[in-house]
Write a protein that holds these residues in place. Sequence first.
Motif, short mmCIF file in Angstrom:
data_model
loop_
_atom_site.label_atom_id
_atom_site.label_comp_id
_atom_site.label_asym_id
_atom_site.label_seq_id
_atom_site.Cartn_x
_atom_site.Cartn_y
_atom_site.Cartn_z
N ASN A 1 0.87 -1.18 0.00
CA ASN A 1 0.00 0.00 0.00
C ASN A 1 0.90 1.22 0.00
O ASN A 1 1.96 1.22 0.64
N THR A 2 0.51 2.28 -0.72
CA THR A 2 1.32 3.49 -0.76
C THR A 2 0.52 4.71 -0.35
O THR A 2 -0.70 4.77 -0.52
N GLY A 3 1.21 5.67 0.19
CA GLY A 3 0.66 6.98 0.52
C GLY A 3 1.72 8.02 0.19
O GLY A 3 2.90 7.68 0.06
N PHE A 4 1.31 9.27 0.04
CA PHE A 4 2.30 10.29 -0.29
C PHE A 4 1.91 11.63 0.29
O PHE A 4 0.77 11.88 0.66
N SER A 5 2.91 12.49 0.36
CA SER A 5 2.72 13.89 0.72
C SER A 5 3.69 14.69 -0.13
O SER A 5 4.75 14.17 -0.53
N GLN A 6 3.33 15.92 -0.43
CA GLN A 6 4.23 16.73 -1.23
C GLN A 6 4.19 18.18 -0.77
O GLN A 6 3.24 18.62 -0.15
N VAL A 7 5.28 18.88 -1.09
CA VAL A 7 5.41 20.28 -0.73
C VAL A 7 6.14 20.99 -1.87
O VAL A 7 6.99 20.40 -2.52
N THR A 8 5.76 22.22 -2.09
CA THR A 8 6.41 23.04 -3.11
C THR A 8 7.41 23.97 -2.42
O THR A 8 7.12 24.51 -1.35
N PHE A 9 8.58 24.13 -3.03
CA PHE A 9 9.59 25.03 -2.50
C PHE A 9 10.20 25.81 -3.65
O PHE A 9 9.98 25.51 -4.82
N THR A 10 10.97 26.83 -3.32
CA THR A 10 11.59 27.68 -4.32
C THR A 10 13.10 27.57 -4.21
O THR A 10 13.65 27.52 -3.12
N VAL A 11 13.75 27.55 -5.37
CA VAL A 11 15.21 27.63 -5.42
C VAL A 11 15.55 28.99 -5.98
O VAL A 11 14.97 29.42 -6.98
N SER A 12 16.44 29.68 -5.32
CA SER A 12 16.88 30.99 -5.78
C SER A 12 18.40 30.93 -5.93
O SER A 12 19.13 31.02 -4.95
N GLN A 13 18.84 30.71 -7.15
CA GLN A 13 20.26 30.65 -7.42
C GLN A 13 20.77 32.07 -7.67
O GLN A 13 20.36 32.72 -8.61
N ALA A 14 21.66 32.53 -6.82
CA ALA A 14 22.22 33.87 -6.97
C ALA A 14 23.18 33.87 -8.16
O ALA A 14 23.92 32.91 -8.36
N PRO A 15 23.15 34.93 -8.95
CA PRO A 15 24.13 35.00 -10.05
C PRO A 15 25.54 35.01 -9.48
O PRO A 15 25.80 35.59 -8.44
N GLN A 16 26.42 34.32 -10.16
CA GLN A 16 27.80 34.24 -9.70
C GLN A 16 28.68 35.12 -10.58
O GLN A 16 28.52 35.15 -11.79
N THR A 17 29.59 35.80 -9.94
CA THR A 17 30.50 36.68 -10.65
C THR A 17 31.91 36.12 -10.57
O THR A 17 32.35 35.71 -9.49
#
Length: 186
Positions: free
Chosen positions: A146-162
């Motif tokens: 038997n399976t069950g699930f949960s999910q969540v949304t998140f944000t990735v913010s990649q800073a520009p690299q110099t």
Amino acid sequence: ATAAGLDLPDGLAADALGNVYIGDKASFRIRQLTPQYPIVAVAPPPSVWIDAPAANATLSGTVAISGWAIESIGAAGPNVISSVTVFLDRTQVGTATYGASRPDVCAVYPGRPGCPNVGWSYNLNVASLASGSHTLKIVVTDAVSNTGFSQVTFTVSQAPQTITFAAPGAVTLPASPFTLNATASS
């Protein structure tokens, strides 16, 4: 409905074989009526909770994610959790470690198989993900599949690299993947 083992019937479905399924809101179970047997309990799916990351969190690098999973929040039964699988944007990325001590969960849901060792954890690397919204999905499977699930949304913010060229040949590159756009002139 009470004599048939239903506490709060809600929802009805049927299949092509003549089986009728009744949702029971009070016990978090699905009951099955078959042509041969008057009523059969269908096992509820395992329950999984994501403690970290929080919904809509901003993540970077490698992040410790964690939570807990039990047979069901509706009723105790015999099935132990056999695996906790981690998906990122619909792609399986690994299997979480299951079995961390979570007496807090078992105090609320006593009698569950595996208690108190029902916690899970995983180190999720988001460094190579594009900036924007992503979905973490945790799927738990019990001993009888038997399976069950949960999910969540998140944000990735990649800073520009110099990258700065201080002198010819003296360049330090960032550790994570990067895109280099350059213009040369003499």
